[in-house]
Design an enzyme around this catalytic site. Structure first.
Site, PDB file in Angstrom:
ATOM      1  N   HIS A   1       1.046  -1.216   0.304  1.00  0.00           N
ATOM      2  CA  HIS A   1      -0.027  -0.003   0.172  1.00  0.00           C
ATOM      3  C   HIS A   1       0.694   1.314   0.306  1.00  0.00           C
ATOM      4  CE1 HIS A   1      -3.144  -2.848   0.994  1.00  0.00           C
ATOM      5  NE2 HIS A   1      -4.217  -1.849   0.655  1.00  0.00           N
TER       6      HIS A   1
ATOM      7  N   HIS B   1       1.453  -3.763   9.414  1.00  0.00           N
ATOM      8  CA  HIS B   1       2.757  -3.820   8.441  1.00  0.00           C
ATOM      9  C   HIS B   1       3.598  -3.801  10.292  1.00  0.00           C
ATOM     10  CE1 HIS B   1       2.968  -4.653   4.937  1.00  0.00           C
ATOM     11  NE2 HIS B   1       1.600  -3.844   4.840  1.00  0.00           N
TER      12      HIS B   1
END
Length: 216
Positions: free
Chosen positions: A126, A168
């Site tokens: 992303h 993450h």
């Protein structure tokens, strides 16, 4: 057994790298905990799913193909073709790096949070995608300078939300940003001309690019 032992030996993480990754885990955990005390960051976490969808690879690829199909404007050909190439490049590079690095995603402090089908964490796709798109829209095919602030805010929110959503670690996002910059530089080198872009779109469509009429 010897073959299995050799395989396990190859998978061992170097001590220094292992220590860096442990620090990354600790720092990320503290960042998420402290972020909940800050209203702006808490708001980003609340809307993290929205930011996730706004920069999802499949959403962007499908949306961009629709954009190419629906908007037949010669002024857009170069942006349409080159961005499509960039999106495909990003998906391939992120998948290849994740398969090679094989770093596991964080275990959410809230065990009920959805982990998703992709179990590998480094780099953040992303983030790489958001940074790459920003470089394209700010430098390679510039939009109005008045749109820079919301674009930068979106990139920042997407990147931070990946950590706050516990999808993450911080190093994953930094790695994703670095990959996005690399992809932007690569697209600068590979950037196709207006005529080449028009030729590619012409080969993929039965429509005349200058009028939108069907061939007869």
């Amino acid at each position: 057994m010897d073959l299995l032992g050799a395989k396990e030996e190859k998978r061992q993480v170097p001590k220094m790298l292992k220590q860096i990754l442990q620090y990354d885990v600790q720092i990320t955990k503290k960042f998420v905990e402290n972020a909940m005390k800050i209203t702006a960051l808490r708001s980003i976490r609340t809307h993290a799913k929205l930011f996730e969808v706004s920069c999802h690879g499949i959403v962007w690829l499908a949306g961009w193909l629709s954009f190419i199909w629906l908007f037949n404007n010669k002024d857009l050909y170069q942006l349409q073709v080159n961005t499509l190439i960039a999106l495909i490049l990003d998906i391939i590079l992120v998948a290849a790096i994740k398969a090679f690095v094989r770093r596991r995603r964080p275990v959410p402090m809230n065990k009920l949070m959805e982990l998703g089908p992709d179990k590998f964490s480094f780099p953040s796709g992303h983030t790489s995608r958001a940074v790459m798109i920003a470089i394209i829209l700010m430098y390679l095919d510039p939009i109005s300078i008045f749109l820079y602030p919301p674009l930068i805010a979106w990139v920042t929110a997407v990147s931070v939300s990946r950590v706050l959503q516990e999808r993450h670690y911080i190093l994953d996002v930094i790695g994703g940003a670095g990959l996005g910059i690399f992809e932007g530089l690569l697209m600068y080198i590979l950037w196709l001309s207006q005529s080449t872009s028009a030729s590619i779109l012409s080969s993929l469509s039965d429509e005349k690019k200058d009028g939108g009429e069907y061939h007869v």
